[in-house]
Every structure is written in C-alpha cells, then in structure tokens.
Design a protein around this motif. Structure first.
Motif, PDB file in Angstrom:
ATOM      1  N   LYS A 190       0.829  -1.206   0.000  1.00 23.58           N
ATOM      2  CA  LYS A 190       0.000   0.000   0.000  1.00 23.58           C
ATOM      3  C   LYS A 190       0.861   1.252   0.000  1.00 23.58           C
ATOM      4  CE  LYS A 190      -3.880   2.094   2.471  1.00 23.58           C
ATOM      5  NZ  LYS A 190      -4.783   1.968   3.644  1.00 23.58           N
ATOM      6  N   VAL A 191       1.889   1.269   0.849  1.00 22.46           N
ATOM      7  CA  VAL A 191       2.814   2.407   0.888  1.00 22.46           C
ATOM      8  C   VAL A 191       3.501   2.570  -0.462  1.00 22.46           C
ATOM      9  CG1 VAL A 191       4.946   3.279   1.918  1.00 22.46           C
ATOM     10  CG2 VAL A 191       3.174   2.298   3.375  1.00 22.46           C
ATOM     11  N   ALA A 192       3.905   1.450  -1.052  1.00 24.04           N
ATOM     12  CA  ALA A 192       4.593   1.497  -2.347  1.00 24.04           C
ATOM     13  C   ALA A 192       3.709   2.114  -3.419  1.00 24.04           C
ATOM     14  CB  ALA A 192       5.014   0.079  -2.744  1.00 24.04           C
ATOM     15  N   LEU A 193       2.470   1.714  -3.481  1.00 24.64           N
ATOM     16  CA  LEU A 193       1.567   2.229  -4.509  1.00 24.64           C
ATOM     17  C   LEU A 193       1.217   3.697  -4.269  1.00 24.64           C
ATOM     18  CD1 LEU A 193      -0.831  -0.836  -4.894  1.00 24.64           C
ATOM     19  CD2 LEU A 193       1.050  -0.158  -6.387  1.00 24.64           C
ATOM     20  N   LEU A 194       1.035   4.097  -3.025  1.00 21.89           N
ATOM     21  CA  LEU A 194       0.679   5.483  -2.725  1.00 21.89           C
ATOM     22  C   LEU A 194       1.798   6.450  -3.096  1.00 21.89           C
ATOM     23  CD1 LEU A 194      -1.174   5.117   0.711  1.00 21.89           C
ATOM     24  CD2 LEU A 194      -2.154   5.841  -1.465  1.00 21.89           C
ATOM     25  N   THR A 195       3.033   6.087  -2.799  1.00 20.57           N
ATOM     26  CA  THR A 195       4.143   6.978  -3.156  1.00 20.57           C
ATOM     27  C   THR A 195       4.262   7.129  -4.666  1.00 20.57           C
ATOM     28  OG1 THR A 195       5.651   5.070  -3.011  1.00 20.57           O
ATOM     29  CG2 THR A 195       5.473   6.472  -1.067  1.00 20.57           C
ATOM     30  N   THR A 196       4.018   6.053  -5.385  1.00 22.47           N
ATOM     31  CA  THR A 196       4.067   6.129  -6.848  1.00 22.47           C
ATOM     32  C   THR A 196       2.958   7.030  -7.386  1.00 22.47           C
ATOM     33  OG1 THR A 196       4.963   3.883  -6.967  1.00 22.47           O
ATOM     34  CG2 THR A 196       4.001   4.777  -8.963  1.00 22.47           C
ATOM     35  N   VAL A 197       1.763   6.870  -6.881  1.00 24.21           N
ATOM     36  CA  VAL A 197       0.626   7.667  -7.350  1.00 24.21           C
ATOM     37  C   VAL A 197       0.868   9.151  -7.105  1.00 24.21           C
ATOM     38  CG1 VAL A 197      -1.793   8.201  -6.904  1.00 24.21           C
ATOM     39  CG2 VAL A 197      -1.086   5.834  -7.157  1.00 24.21           C
ATOM     40  N   PHE A 198       1.293   9.510  -5.897  1.00 22.88           N
ATOM     41  CA  PHE A 198       1.500  10.918  -5.584  1.00 22.88           C
ATOM     42  C   PHE A 198       2.665  11.501  -6.386  1.00 22.88           C
ATOM     43  CE2 PHE A 198      -1.307  10.179  -2.035  1.00 22.88           C
ATOM     44  CZ  PHE A 198      -1.907  11.412  -1.832  1.00 22.88           C
ATOM     45  N   GLY A 199       3.705  10.713  -6.611  1.00 24.33           N
ATOM     46  CA  GLY A 199       4.819  11.186  -7.427  1.00 24.33           C
ATOM     47  C   GLY A 199       4.386  11.476  -8.855  1.00 24.33           C
ATOM     48  N   LEU A 200       3.555  10.601  -9.424  1.00 28.92           N
ATOM     49  CA  LEU A 200       3.061  10.808 -10.787  1.00 28.92           C
ATOM     50  C   LEU A 200       2.113  12.004 -10.861  1.00 28.92           C
ATOM     51  CD1 LEU A 200       2.424   7.102 -11.864  1.00 28.92           C
ATOM     52  CD2 LEU A 200       4.240   8.608 -12.650  1.00 28.92           C
ATOM     53  N   ILE A 201       1.280  12.183  -9.845  1.00 35.46           N
ATOM     54  CA  ILE A 201       0.360  13.326  -9.831  1.00 35.46           C
ATOM     55  C   ILE A 201       1.140  14.638  -9.833  1.00 35.46           C
ATOM     56  CG2 ILE A 201      -1.319  14.569  -8.405  1.00 35.46           C
ATOM     57  CD1 ILE A 201      -2.431  11.849  -7.562  1.00 35.46           C
ATOM     58  N   VAL A 202       2.178  14.714  -9.001  1.00 36.24           N
ATOM     59  CA  VAL A 202       3.007  15.922  -8.942  1.00 36.24           C
ATOM     60  C   VAL A 202       3.672  16.182 -10.288  1.00 36.24           C
ATOM     61  CG1 VAL A 202       5.085  16.931  -7.905  1.00 36.24           C
ATOM     62  CG2 VAL A 202       3.391  15.804  -6.461  1.00 36.24           C
ATOM     63  N   ALA A 203       4.213  15.130 -10.896  1.00 38.57           N
ATOM     64  CA  ALA A 203       4.874  15.289 -12.193  1.00 38.57           C
ATOM     65  C   ALA A 203       3.899  15.756 -13.266  1.00 38.57           C
ATOM     66  CB  ALA A 203       5.519  13.961 -12.610  1.00 38.57           C
ATOM     67  N   ILE A 204       2.672  15.238 -13.259  1.00 33.77           N
ATOM     68  CA  ILE A 204       1.674  15.634 -14.256  1.00 33.77           C
ATOM     69  C   ILE A 204       1.304  17.106 -14.086  1.00 33.77           C
ATOM     70  CG2 ILE A 204      -0.728  15.307 -14.958  1.00 33.77           C
ATOM     71  CD1 ILE A 204      -0.340  12.308 -14.295  1.00 33.77           C
TER      72      ILE A 204
END
Length: 240
Positions: A190-204
């Motif tokens: 869960k932690v792994a997926l959340l960090t990826t999602v937030f990182g991609l949102i910031v980049a977008i």
C-alpha cells in the motif's frame, strides 16, 4: 392573472433556490470527503518520501507561478511599439525613439534601445547589439526553467523509490512472520503504490505548467525576432 403569475414566479424561484442549495451542499460534502481522503492517503504513504514529493510540488509551483507572472509582464504589443518607434524616428530622430523605448516595458523595448544606442556606429553595429542583447533577454525568459524540469523528473523518481522501499518492507514482514498471507504484505504494498501515485500526480501537474511556460517563451521569442528585423529595416530607412 397577475397574481397567478406572481405566485408561480415566487414558487419557481423558491424551487430552483432549493435545488441549487441542495446541489451546493452535496458539492461541499463531496469536496470535504475528497480532501479528507487525500489527507488520509498522504499520511498512509509515510512522511519520508511523501514529504519530499510535497516539497517538490511546492517548489515547482512556486517557480511556475513566478515564471508565468514574469512572462505575462514581458508580453507586449510589438506592432504598436514598432509603430511608435517609426513615428519617433520620423519626427524626432534617434533620441526620440530611445525615449519611446525607455518608457515601454518588456524585452522587445530593451532590445530596441540597445540597437538604437549603437546606431551611430552604423547599422551593422546596431544589428550586432540587437542580436547580442536578444540572447541576454532570452536567458532571462528561460531563467529557473531547468529547476522546474528537475522537479518534474524528480517527483516520479521519488515515488518509484518509495515503491521499491515499500516492497522491501513487505518482504521483510514476510521474512519476520514466515507467512505470505495478504494481511502481512498489505501495508508495505500500500505504501509502495501510494508513493508512486503521488509522485506521478506531482509530475503531471508540473508538466502542464512547464508546457505552458515553454509555449509562452516561444511566442515571446518569435515576437522578439520579428520585431528586431523590423527595427533593422527602420534603421536602414532612417540612415538613407
């Protein structure tokens, strides 16, 4: 008849007002739920990498907003400026044209002033001054853009790093518990997926601002080049 119309009008306004109030209340509840969910997911992602991703978003937005404000202030009506300089050259000569440039804002006016300041040395010297100072103005327009592109690349990389660390934690839990049941590894994944999602949102988000800024710079630079050519033509005509 008028009373009936008035009653129907009041009833209609009350009906639409009630509907609008209901939709507004539902939107407020959905917004509140969204913010609560976002906050909860952010906390669940862990403060280490989520905090760094948030800092990247804040710094990237600060740079983007500063650049947008600067570029909007640097945008000028080049056709109007060229027309004013032409009229000033015809009526008052070089000094009058320089005064017009001094009273105008933007990189185009600054470039014009540098060219007019060297016109006594010849049109070739004025052209070299325009080209050289155009490069300086272009550098000012592109200031801090490299930092914005850094944060665009850094945010998903931090998210992916959080993903790797989360998976490592999941395997550590499996090793400690000597069990591969979903409950053991769920937290790490869960932690792994959340960090990826937030990182991609910031980049977008930052990528959208970056593309807008780059297109704005290209538009200003094209106007600068076109106006510079028109200035040289005016100086050649004036020298004749």
């Amino acid at each position: 008849m008028k009373k009936v119309v008035n009653v129907l009008s009041v009833t209609g306004f009350m009906f639409f007002g009630a509907i609008q109030s209901t939709f507004a209340q539902e939107a407020a509840e959905e917004s509140k739920t969204f913010h609560q969910e976002l906050k909860q997911r952010f906390i669940e992602g862990g403060p280490e990498f989520m905090g760094i991703v948030l800092v990247a978003l804040i710094l990237g937005l600060a740079i983007a907003i500063e650049r947008i404000i600067y570029l909007n202030m640097a945008t000028t009506n080049t056709k109007k400026l060229v027309s004013k300089v032409d009229d000033a050259l015809s009526s008052g000569g070089i000094e009058a044209a320089k005064e017009v440039c001094r009273n105008s804002k933007g990189p185009v006016a600054s470039i014009f002033y540098q060219g007019l300041d060297r016109v006594d040395e010849g049109v070739d010297a004025a052209e070299k001054a325009v080209v050289s100072y155009g490069g300086v103005q272009m550098g000012l327009l592109e200031k801090n853009i490299s930092w914005l592109s850094l944060f665009i690349a850094l945010a998903p990389m931090l998210g992916f790093m959080g993903t790797v660390i989360g998976m490592i934690q999941a395997f550590d839990m499996i090793a400690v518990a000597n069990d591969i049941s979903p409950g053991v590894v769920a937290v790490g994944i869960k932690v792994a997926l959340l960090t990826t999602v937030f990182g991609l949102i910031v980049a977008i988000i930052l990528q959208i601002f970056y593309n807008y800024i780059v297109s704005k710079i290209d538009s200003i630079v094209n106007n600068m080049e076109d106006a510079s050519i028109q200035l040289i033509d005016l100086l050649v005509k004036y020298k004749k």
